[in-house]
Design an enzyme around this catalytic site. Sequence first.
Site, PDB file in Angstrom:
ATOM      1  N   HIS A  18       0.944  -1.121   0.180  1.00 17.77           N
ATOM      2  CA  HIS A  18      -0.036  -0.032  -0.081  1.00 17.77           C
ATOM      3  C   HIS A  18       0.848   1.352  -0.046  1.00 17.77           C
ATOM      4  O   HIS A  18       2.038   1.041  -0.083  1.00 17.77           O
ATOM      5  CB  HIS A  18      -1.018  -0.104   1.153  1.00 17.77           C
ATOM      6  CG  HIS A  18      -0.206   0.147   2.524  1.00 17.77           C
ATOM      7  ND1 HIS A  18       0.342   0.799   3.045  1.00 17.77           N
ATOM      8  CD2 HIS A  18      -0.447  -1.006   3.415  1.00 17.77           C
ATOM      9  CE1 HIS A  18       0.713   0.859   4.194  1.00 17.77           C
ATOM     10  NE2 HIS A  18       0.503  -0.545   4.691  1.00 17.77           N
ATOM     11  N   HIS A  21       4.010   1.509   2.380  1.00 13.16           N
ATOM     12  CA  HIS A  21       5.371   0.815   1.707  1.00 13.16           C
ATOM     13  C   HIS A  21       6.076   1.836   0.630  1.00 13.16           C
ATOM     14  O   HIS A  21       7.022   1.907   0.566  1.00 13.16           O
ATOM     15  CB  HIS A  21       5.027  -0.526   1.160  1.00 13.16           C
ATOM     16  CG  HIS A  21       4.405  -1.328   2.006  1.00 13.16           C
ATOM     17  ND1 HIS A  21       2.882  -1.907   1.684  1.00 13.16           N
ATOM     18  CD2 HIS A  21       4.549  -1.914   3.249  1.00 13.16           C
ATOM     19  CE1 HIS A  21       2.675  -2.662   2.983  1.00 13.16           C
ATOM     20  NE2 HIS A  21       3.657  -2.566   3.775  1.00 13.16           N
ATOM     21  N   CYS A 126       1.398  -9.667  20.586  1.00 11.64           N
ATOM     22  CA  CYS A 126       0.883  -9.244  19.552  1.00 11.64           C
ATOM     23  C   CYS A 126       1.004 -10.179  18.114  1.00 11.64           C
ATOM     24  O   CYS A 126       2.365 -10.056  17.727  1.00 11.64           O
ATOM     25  CB  CYS A 126       0.952  -7.913  19.072  1.00 11.64           C
ATOM     26  SG  CYS A 126      -0.098  -7.164  17.961  1.00 11.64           S
ATOM     27  N   CYS A 129       2.045  -7.674  15.177  1.00 15.80           N
ATOM     28  CA  CYS A 129       3.405  -7.122  15.117  1.00 15.80           C
ATOM     29  C   CYS A 129       4.248  -8.368  15.237  1.00 15.80           C
ATOM     30  O   CYS A 129       5.625  -8.117  14.874  1.00 15.80           O
ATOM     31  CB  CYS A 129       3.480  -6.201  16.524  1.00 15.80           C
ATOM     32  SG  CYS A 129       2.517  -4.707  16.487  1.00 15.80           S
ATOM     33  N   CYS A 144      -2.974  -4.054  22.079  1.00 12.92           N
ATOM     34  CA  CYS A 144      -1.531  -3.564  21.133  1.00 12.92           C
ATOM     35  C   CYS A 144      -1.937  -1.731  20.721  1.00 12.92           C
ATOM     36  O   CYS A 144      -2.991  -1.503  20.146  1.00 12.92           O
ATOM     37  CB  CYS A 144      -1.534  -4.341  19.835  1.00 12.92           C
ATOM     38  SG  CYS A 144      -0.391  -3.464  18.888  1.00 12.92           S
ATOM     39  N   HIS A 147      -2.266  -1.969  16.544  1.00 12.96           N
ATOM     40  CA  HIS A 147      -3.279  -2.621  15.798  1.00 12.96           C
ATOM     41  C   HIS A 147      -4.634  -2.451  16.892  1.00 12.96           C
ATOM     42  O   HIS A 147      -5.736  -2.878  16.229  1.00 12.96           O
ATOM     43  CB  HIS A 147      -2.768  -4.048  15.655  1.00 12.96           C
ATOM     44  CG  HIS A 147      -1.754  -4.057  14.650  1.00 12.96           C
ATOM     45  ND1 HIS A 147      -0.510  -4.452  15.112  1.00 12.96           N
ATOM     46  CD2 HIS A 147      -1.751  -3.947  13.317  1.00 12.96           C
ATOM     47  CE1 HIS A 147       0.299  -4.519  14.066  1.00 12.96           C
ATOM     48  NE2 HIS A 147      -0.289  -4.316  12.845  1.00 12.96           N
ATOM     49  N   LYS A 296      -2.582   5.678  11.277  1.00 10.87           N
ATOM     50  CA  LYS A 296      -1.675   5.107  10.254  1.00 10.87           C
ATOM     51  C   LYS A 296      -2.462   4.271   9.272  1.00 10.87           C
ATOM     52  O   LYS A 296      -3.266   3.465   9.625  1.00 10.87           O
ATOM     53  CB  LYS A 296      -0.672   4.551  11.206  1.00 10.87           C
ATOM     54  CG  LYS A 296       0.329   3.638  10.388  1.00 10.87           C
ATOM     55  CD  LYS A 296       1.025   2.223  11.178  1.00 10.87           C
ATOM     56  CE  LYS A 296       1.713   1.684  10.201  1.00 10.87           C
ATOM     57  NZ  LYS A 296       2.320   0.320  10.648  1.00 10.87           N
ATOM     58  N   LYS A 299      -2.674  -2.210   6.710  1.00 11.40           N
ATOM     59  CA  LYS A 299      -3.283  -3.448   6.020  1.00 11.40           C
ATOM     60  C   LYS A 299      -4.490  -3.958   7.045  1.00 11.40           C
ATOM     61  O   LYS A 299      -5.578  -4.102   6.735  1.00 11.40           O
ATOM     62  CB  LYS A 299      -2.448  -4.457   5.620  1.00 11.40           C
ATOM     63  CG  LYS A 299      -1.483  -3.998   4.420  1.00 11.40           C
ATOM     64  CD  LYS A 299      -0.827  -5.266   4.049  1.00 11.40           C
ATOM     65  CE  LYS A 299       0.140  -5.963   4.887  1.00 11.40           C
ATOM     66  NZ  LYS A 299       1.331  -5.033   5.140  1.00 11.40           N
TER      67      LYS A 299
END
Length: 515
Positions: A18, A21, A126, A129, A144, A147, A296, A299
């Site tokens: 995405h 990246h 997690c 992670c 987390c 996430h 942030k 995905k």
Amino acid sequence: MASFYVTTPIYYVNAAPHLGHAYTTIAADVMARHHRQRGDDVFFLTGTDEHGEPVALAAEAAGVTPRELADKNAERFKALAPVLNVTNDFFIRTSDPEHVKAVQEVLTKVKDNGYVELGTYEGWYCPRCADFKSEQEIVDGDRCPIHLIELDWEQEENYFFKLSKLQDRLEELYAKHPDFVTPSTRRNEALSFIKGGLQDVSLTRGKLTWGVPVPWDEKHVFYVWFDALLNYYTALTYAKPGQDLREEFWPASYHLIAKDILKFHCVFWPALLMAADLPLPKHVFVHGYLLLEGHKMSKSLGNVLDPFEVIDKYGADALRFYLLRDVSFGQDGSVSTADFEKRYESELANDFGNLASRTIKMVLRYRDGAVPQVEPDPTLQPDFEGLQDRVSALVGRAELTPALEEIWQRVRRLNRYVDEQAPWKLAKEEGRAADLDRTLATLVEGLRVVTVLLYPWIPERAATLMHALGAPADVELTDTNPALSLATAKLGARVPTHVTDLDPLFPKQQPPKAA
């Protein structure tokens, strides 16, 4: 010739790439291209992180094996680089057998040096992670912070990396090399983590099978982070068949990472290298998040923008420019389609594109395409004095947004110069031919200088413009082409002799027709 080695993080293959990246990869490419323009010997690495629980869980959910998922998504990440006009020298996959072998060798050395022991881990974990969380890293009781999912309480027998034994050496590293981690806010964050007291961490996992096997205990695989961190080093052992590039390029010049993996790269990574008796990288630059609706892009959160869609409509250069222009590299910043379109229209289409079109068309109209061979206007020299050195210094510190602003100030100055000199008026006045010659030569030369400097950000359109400014059409413009050498990015260094017409560099987009 100086060597410059820059890396991106390696990206998880648990889903498709995405915009986040693309962001890091583009930044690394700007640095790599700029250093090639300097004449440096450059190595640029990116790739995919293919082991660990996140990949295993994603594969299970998709009904495929981890290897099948890794093969599929690694190709998608590979496909992203050329679409972004990215010039990486190698693409590493952590499932490469050469990487696996090198990881086993390095981590066996860590064990032999007395930094590994068997123990039992118990704590919050997690799975997205692939990280065990300390109490200080947990939010809302057991969630987390990245996430926002409930953490798992894990207990298993692992081999531990004796991170605690390296606390003093890490503190000494940060004291002696204050620019080891930048920006300073991220350095302070890492140093605070270290001074808070380091605990030994799991080096292996006993409950997983998808990973690099531990050579001294086949019941374990290496914890994915230690496998992944070593990619920057292991890639140099096999990126060029038959060559060992470590002597030339290790230690790395710059690791570019996002702030969510700061702990691993700014604490675990140097500690691991110390334990293996390997030289440490020179710099780790930690950038912020691209935010969409306040979060942030991720995905797992499902809030991503597709870089392929943006590129299909506007081109890769527009995306490259926007990401490093709108959000100051190193900080968090919001991105949106509306902001992108505004920046595209006002700066790429108007400021730069219109400057290029007006300049070339005036030389074609008033001098039949021949650029007057006269000295550039001395009144403009102070605006360009030292520009090349300032841009070079900023890029050398990974300050890519301020470097771009330095160049853009000169783009705007050239636009003002057009209005100040009014060549269309000079062309009509008796006895002003010399003034018109000087004005046209100055505009063409100023345009050439900013185009050379902008090349790392917008390589495709900059190359197109350089051809229109007289670079031979049959010669490919690459970073090492003399026409793009950073040494020529000075007003008066290489006044073009002729220009040719060109289509708009950044065409204005037509609004959708009403239904």
